[in-house]
Scaffold this motif. Structure first.
Motif, mmCIF file in Angstrom:
data_model
loop_
_atom_site.group_PDB
_atom_site.id
_atom_site.type_symbol
_atom_site.label_atom_id
_atom_site.label_comp_id
_atom_site.label_asym_id
_atom_site.label_seq_id
_atom_site.Cartn_x
_atom_site.Cartn_y
_atom_site.Cartn_z
ATOM 1 N N THR A 36 0.846 -1.186 0.000
ATOM 2 C CA THR A 36 0.000 0.000 0.000
ATOM 3 C C THR A 36 0.883 1.238 0.000
ATOM 4 N N ILE A 37 0.615 2.155 -0.952
ATOM 5 C CA ILE A 37 1.360 3.405 -1.023
ATOM 6 C C ILE A 37 0.368 4.566 -1.080
ATOM 7 N N SER A 38 0.807 5.724 -0.635
ATOM 8 C CA SER A 38 -0.011 6.939 -0.666
ATOM 9 C C SER A 38 0.430 7.821 -1.823
ATOM 10 N N LEU A 39 -0.547 8.363 -2.523
ATOM 11 C CA LEU A 39 -0.285 9.270 -3.635
ATOM 12 C C LEU A 39 -1.178 10.488 -3.510
ATOM 13 N N PHE A 40 -0.733 11.605 -4.062
ATOM 14 C CA PHE A 40 -1.552 12.804 -4.129
ATOM 15 C C PHE A 40 -2.047 12.966 -5.561
ATOM 16 N N LEU A 41 -3.349 13.160 -5.710
ATOM 17 C CA LEU A 41 -3.959 13.368 -7.018
ATOM 18 C C LEU A 41 -4.313 14.838 -7.175
ATOM 19 N N ASP A 42 -4.006 15.410 -8.317
ATOM 20 C CA ASP A 42 -4.311 16.801 -8.619
ATOM 21 C C ASP A 42 -5.792 16.890 -9.004
ATOM 22 N N LEU A 43 -6.577 17.595 -8.197
ATOM 23 C CA LEU A 43 -8.015 17.678 -8.438
ATOM 24 C C LEU A 43 -8.399 18.861 -9.312
ATOM 25 N N SER A 44 -7.439 19.639 -9.760
ATOM 26 C CA SER A 44 -7.762 20.776 -10.621
ATOM 27 C C SER A 44 -7.931 20.350 -12.074
ATOM 28 N N ILE A 45 -7.628 19.101 -12.376
ATOM 29 C CA ILE A 45 -7.782 18.564 -13.730
ATOM 30 C C ILE A 45 -8.922 17.560 -13.707
ATOM 31 N N ARG A 46 -9.916 17.764 -14.562
ATOM 32 C CA ARG A 46 -11.139 16.960 -14.521
ATOM 33 C C ARG A 46 -10.905 15.482 -14.782
ATOM 34 N N ARG A 47 -10.100 15.151 -15.783
ATOM 35 C CA ARG A 47 -9.764 13.752 -16.099
ATOM 36 C C ARG A 47 -8.269 13.651 -16.301
ATOM 37 N N GLN A 48 -7.695 12.586 -15.764
ATOM 38 C CA GLN A 48 -6.254 12.474 -15.898
ATOM 39 C C GLN A 48 -5.823 11.007 -15.875
ATOM 40 N N THR A 49 -4.799 10.723 -16.650
ATOM 41 C CA THR A 49 -4.115 9.436 -16.605
ATOM 42 C C THR A 49 -2.648 9.763 -16.410
#
Length: 83
Positions: A36-49
């Motif tokens: 298990t690892i923790s990541l930060f996702l950028d929520l200012s972009i509607r869709r992202q890969t």
């Protein structure tokens, strides 16, 4: 609406709204080693890969997600071979 316009929808938002979206920390299980690892996702972009390397085994993890109501939704975690 085409995909290019959709990707820039946040431009019409007030700067305080964009700042409020910020980041979302998520815990995922590496599809390779299972850690298990923790990541930060950028929520200012509607869709992202994006591709993030596992902190444990260093293999590339492919993450896809959308943002709904200011939160990460539909998070998909895959190996690079699954693309």
């Amino acid at each position: 609406m085409n995909q290019s316009e959709d990707a820039w929808d946040f431009i019409d938002m007030d700067i305080d709204d964009v700042a409020a979206l910020g980041e979302d920390e998520v815990d995922i299980d590496c599809p390779y080693c299972g850690e298990t690892i923790s990541l930060f996702l950028d929520l200012s972009i509607r869709r992202q890969t994006l591709i993030e390397d596992c902190e444990v085994c260093c293999r590339p993890i492919v993450l896809s997600y959308t943002v709904r109501d200011g939160l990460a939704d539909d998070l998909i975690v895959r190996t690079e071979d699954d693309i």
